[in-house]
Scaffold this motif. Sequence first.
Motif, mmCIF file in Angstrom:
data_model
loop_
_atom_site.group_PDB
_atom_site.id
_atom_site.type_symbol
_atom_site.label_atom_id
_atom_site.label_comp_id
_atom_site.label_asym_id
_atom_site.label_seq_id
_atom_site.Cartn_x
_atom_site.Cartn_y
_atom_site.Cartn_z
ATOM 1 N N MET A 82 -16.932 -36.442 50.733
ATOM 2 C CA MET A 82 -16.159 -35.840 51.817
ATOM 3 C C MET A 82 -16.997 -34.756 52.483
ATOM 4 O O MET A 82 -17.320 -33.748 51.846
ATOM 5 N N ASN A 83 -17.353 -34.978 53.712
ATOM 6 C CA ASN A 83 -18.142 -34.022 54.476
ATOM 7 C C ASN A 83 -17.311 -33.417 55.595
ATOM 8 O O ASN A 83 -16.305 -33.985 56.017
ATOM 9 N N ASN A 84 -17.777 -32.282 56.077
ATOM 10 C CA ASN A 84 -17.095 -31.606 57.184
ATOM 11 C C ASN A 84 -15.591 -31.508 56.917
ATOM 12 O O ASN A 84 -14.765 -31.905 57.759
ATOM 13 N N LEU A 85 -15.257 -30.970 55.772
ATOM 14 C CA LEU A 85 -13.852 -30.885 55.401
ATOM 15 C C LEU A 85 -13.082 -29.948 56.316
ATOM 16 O O LEU A 85 -13.632 -28.956 56.827
ATOM 17 N N LYS A 86 -11.820 -30.289 56.512
ATOM 18 C CA LYS A 86 -10.941 -29.514 57.378
ATOM 19 C C LYS A 86 -9.737 -29.037 56.570
ATOM 20 O O LYS A 86 -9.374 -29.661 55.566
ATOM 21 N N PRO A 87 -9.089 -27.972 57.001
ATOM 22 C CA PRO A 87 -7.903 -27.496 56.276
ATOM 23 C C PRO A 87 -6.841 -28.582 56.115
ATOM 24 O O PRO A 87 -6.142 -28.615 55.086
ATOM 25 N N GLU A 88 -6.738 -29.476 57.077
ATOM 26 C CA GLU A 88 -5.736 -30.545 56.976
ATOM 27 C C GLU A 88 -6.084 -31.608 55.940
ATOM 28 O O GLU A 88 -5.274 -32.489 55.663
ATOM 29 N N ASP A 89 -7.264 -31.514 55.347
ATOM 30 C CA ASP A 89 -7.634 -32.411 54.241
ATOM 31 C C ASP A 89 -7.094 -31.893 52.909
ATOM 32 O O ASP A 89 -7.217 -32.578 51.888
ATOM 33 N N THR A 90 -6.529 -30.705 52.910
ATOM 34 C CA THR A 90 -5.984 -30.137 51.682
ATOM 35 C C THR A 90 -4.879 -31.023 51.136
ATOM 36 O O THR A 90 -3.911 -31.343 51.836
ATOM 37 N N ALA A 91 -5.028 -31.427 49.885
ATOM 38 C CA ALA A 91 -4.063 -32.338 49.258
ATOM 39 C C ALA A 91 -4.481 -32.585 47.815
ATOM 40 O O ALA A 91 -5.587 -32.197 47.409
ATOM 41 N N VAL A 92 -3.603 -33.242 47.094
ATOM 42 C CA VAL A 92 -3.986 -33.809 45.799
ATOM 43 C C VAL A 92 -4.493 -35.220 46.074
ATOM 44 O O VAL A 92 -3.809 -36.009 46.742
ATOM 45 N N TYR A 93 -5.664 -35.516 45.585
ATOM 46 C CA TYR A 93 -6.293 -36.817 45.812
ATOM 47 C C TYR A 93 -6.156 -37.673 44.549
ATOM 48 O O TYR A 93 -6.469 -37.225 43.447
#
Length: 121
Positions: A82-93
């Motif tokens: 995961m590159n260039n992560l954004k705040p909206e990527d916050t989650a349990v994966y």
Amino acid sequence: QVQLVESGGGLVQAGESLRLSCAASGNIFSIDTMGWYRQAPGKQREVVETITIGGSANYADSVKGRFTIARDNTKNTVHLQMNNLKPEDTAVYYCYAPLVFTAQTIIYNSWGQGTQVTVSA
């Protein structure tokens, strides 16, 4: 019985990278598709991307160009870069395998326990 174990989550700042890994264990003969899902607080679980045993990948539009999935069929592992992560990527994966072929049977809908990814602005 099959177990999927994720690792690699954490807290990063926006723009940074993380690599998630998932290892499947058990008396596994082969695994069809493997994939990553995520669930943010208050939202439904959604697919991030999947990869077939032949290596064909499908990505959610929200992660195209930023996330890359890869798998090692000899080790029954799948990774998510995961590159260039954004705040909206916050989650349990969550790691997911809909079909796992063992020496004795077919196991449906195997899920990992999840790993938290938090991206700060």
